[in-house]
Design a protein around this motif. Sequence first.
Motif, short mmCIF file in Angstrom:
data_model
loop_
_atom_site.label_atom_id
_atom_site.label_comp_id
_atom_site.label_asym_id
_atom_site.label_seq_id
_atom_site.Cartn_x
_atom_site.Cartn_y
_atom_site.Cartn_z
N ASP A 313 39.86 34.45 40.27
CA ASP A 313 38.56 34.88 40.79
C ASP A 313 38.72 36.28 41.38
OD1 ASP A 313 36.27 35.26 42.62
OD2 ASP A 313 35.83 33.17 42.17
N ALA A 314 37.82 37.18 41.00
CA ALA A 314 37.94 38.57 41.45
C ALA A 314 37.68 38.74 42.94
CB ALA A 314 36.97 39.46 40.66
N SER A 315 37.13 37.73 43.60
CA SER A 315 36.91 37.86 45.04
C SER A 315 38.21 38.03 45.81
CB SER A 315 36.13 36.65 45.58
OG SER A 315 36.89 35.47 45.44
N VAL A 316 39.34 37.58 45.24
CA VAL A 316 40.61 37.74 45.94
C VAL A 316 41.02 39.21 46.03
CG1 VAL A 316 41.36 35.43 45.25
CG2 VAL A 316 42.14 37.42 43.94
N LEU A 317 40.35 40.09 45.31
CA LEU A 317 40.61 41.53 45.44
C LEU A 317 40.39 42.01 46.88
CD1 LEU A 317 38.90 42.75 42.15
CD2 LEU A 317 41.32 43.08 42.71
N ASP A 329 52.65 44.03 48.49
CA ASP A 329 53.38 42.77 48.57
C ASP A 329 53.60 42.24 47.15
OD1 ASP A 329 53.52 39.72 48.70
OD2 ASP A 329 53.67 40.23 50.82
N PRO A 330 54.81 41.76 46.82
CA PRO A 330 55.06 41.26 45.46
C PRO A 330 54.06 40.20 45.01
CG PRO A 330 57.12 41.49 46.65
CD PRO A 330 56.03 41.77 47.64
N LYS A 331 53.68 39.30 45.91
CA LYS A 331 52.70 38.28 45.52
C LYS A 331 51.36 38.91 45.17
CE LYS A 331 54.26 33.96 47.62
NZ LYS A 331 53.87 32.83 48.50
N TRP A 332 50.99 39.95 45.93
CA TRP A 332 49.72 40.59 45.63
C TRP A 332 49.79 41.38 44.32
CZ3 TRP A 332 44.98 40.16 45.52
CH2 TRP A 332 44.20 41.21 45.05
N LEU A 333 50.87 42.10 44.09
CA LEU A 333 50.98 42.88 42.85
C LEU A 333 50.97 41.95 41.64
CD1 LEU A 333 53.63 45.57 43.89
CD2 LEU A 333 51.14 45.81 43.74
N SER A 334 51.59 40.78 41.78
CA SER A 334 51.55 39.80 40.69
C SER A 334 50.12 39.31 40.46
CB SER A 334 52.47 38.63 41.03
OG SER A 334 52.38 37.62 40.06
N THR A 335 49.38 39.11 41.55
CA THR A 335 47.97 38.70 41.44
C THR A 335 47.15 39.78 40.76
OG1 THR A 335 48.15 37.37 43.46
CG2 THR A 335 45.93 37.99 42.75
N LEU A 339 44.91 39.33 37.38
CA LEU A 339 43.47 39.65 37.32
C LEU A 339 43.20 40.68 36.23
CD1 LEU A 339 42.68 39.91 41.14
CD2 LEU A 339 41.95 38.08 39.60
N THR A 340 44.07 41.70 36.14
CA THR A 340 43.90 42.74 35.14
C THR A 340 43.94 42.15 33.73
OG1 THR A 340 44.91 44.39 36.60
CG2 THR A 340 44.84 44.90 34.24
N GLU A 341 44.84 41.21 33.53
CA GLU A 341 45.01 40.63 32.20
C GLU A 341 43.85 39.72 31.81
OE1 GLU A 341 48.16 37.74 29.79
OE2 GLU A 341 48.70 38.59 31.73
N GLU A 342 43.30 38.98 32.79
CA GLU A 342 42.33 37.93 32.45
C GLU A 342 40.88 38.30 32.73
OE1 GLU A 342 41.65 33.34 33.82
OE2 GLU A 342 43.62 33.93 33.09
N LEU A 343 40.60 39.07 33.77
CA LEU A 343 39.21 39.31 34.18
C LEU A 343 38.76 40.75 34.00
CD1 LEU A 343 38.91 37.14 37.43
CD2 LEU A 343 38.23 36.56 35.10
N VAL A 344 39.65 41.67 33.64
CA VAL A 344 39.29 43.08 33.50
C VAL A 344 39.12 43.41 32.03
CG1 VAL A 344 39.97 45.46 33.96
CG2 VAL A 344 40.49 43.67 35.63
N SER A 345 38.00 44.05 31.73
CA SER A 345 37.71 44.49 30.36
C SER A 345 37.35 45.97 30.40
CB SER A 345 36.54 43.67 29.77
OG SER A 345 36.16 44.17 28.51
N ASP A 346 38.27 46.81 29.94
CA ASP A 346 38.05 48.26 29.93
C ASP A 346 37.61 48.76 31.31
OD1 ASP A 346 38.04 50.81 28.78
OD2 ASP A 346 35.91 50.68 28.28
#
Length: 440
Positions: A313-317, A329-335, A339-346
């Motif tokens: 969910d993009a709200s975690v941004l 934070d490594p956990k945040w960078l992984s998140t 998000l980039t892979e699944e919810l971001v389109s161009d």
Amino acid sequence: MECDGRDACAEFKLGEGETAVFALDQAGSAIAPRGCAHAEAEHEFNATVAYWRRWLQQSRYRGRWREMVHRSALTLKLLTYAPTGAIVAAPTTSLPEQFGGERNWDYRYVWVRDAAFAVYALLRLGFSGEAEAFMRFLTTHISPGDGAASGPLQIMYGIDGRTDLPERELPHLEGHQGSAPVRVGNAAADQLQLDIYGALIDSVYLFDKWAQPISSAQWDDVTQLVEWVCEHWDQPDEGVWETRGGRKNFLYSRLMCWVAVERAIRLANRRGLPAELLRWRQTRDAIYRRIMDRGWSERRHAFVQHEDGDVLDASVLMMPLAKFIAPTDPKWLSTLDALTEELVSDSLVYRYDPRVSPDGLRGDEGTFSICSFWYVEALVRAGRVDEARLAFEKMLTYANHLGLYAEEIGRTGEQQGNFPQAFTHLSLISAAFNLDRALG
């Protein structure tokens, strides 16, 4: 001019160099044209231009993309009801999130969350008068002294402070491009959305920090709100996206409850104000541990939409933006990567995938523009400034010819949802401010 029921129409042709003035007045139930001399019209026009130029001169923003930032500030100002200081989410109803679909809502109300975020954006630019007016609206209409301390705050209000906003459909209207139903009122007013406490108390905290100190009575209101959060933060709710598929333990709701308590602690410490600091700190820390333990998915290597789930969910941004987690934070960078892979389109961001996270409604929707600007900010804070600039400048190309945005952007670049949308414009201001500062 010809009148046909509720419609009025007039046609006239102008040649090169010619001007015309056409004015409508409403007297009782009749609408009629009236005479208006060119000199009078010119005076009114010039006075209007001068007013807005004077207002914009208050802005402290001197960075890049100033025209778009100031256009967004003007939009937020125009979404404000001057007599009460109320800031509406949008001035329209039922403009569809999907053409021909049912995701059509009435946004002509004061969402606590949206208005509080708008206050942050206006304060960031130096418009403290509008922030002060909204604080008066809060004190008058959303004060816990009115009984809210014994129950949750309502999430939205009328521009005059009314709380009764029943939702009904207007079947005699076909809707924009055949997108029915057309709705008046909003049933989400009865939802539980715990995140509004964080947005509200954060705006009070920033107002106290950047504009003027809050009063003792306002602090009493804040302490009552925080005490309510301490008792109820772990309830399931409908969440920031106002889903109609049942309550869940949304991470964003937990995050903003943490913000509510954390900002109140900061404010109490800075001003030396009386507070149950031990209890508040224990609650703040309990929320933090709950998010880190149950909002993290080992399988996805990401923070997820709701506890013990795997849906993104993009709200975690908002997690690094709210200073809950370090932006590197490594956990945040992984998140962020997930998000980039699944919810971001161009560079455009979907808020979630309704197919894997049912929200109680049929159909799809476009990319959610506030999430696209949150994504820009998250990239900036993670040190990925070049990516952030590219994403931001792509977003600017989706504005209409007046620099305005609706709530969403469709697959072919069209505006979708109510228009213009406060959410989008306030997040544009924040993204521009932080990206410009990072660029130096």
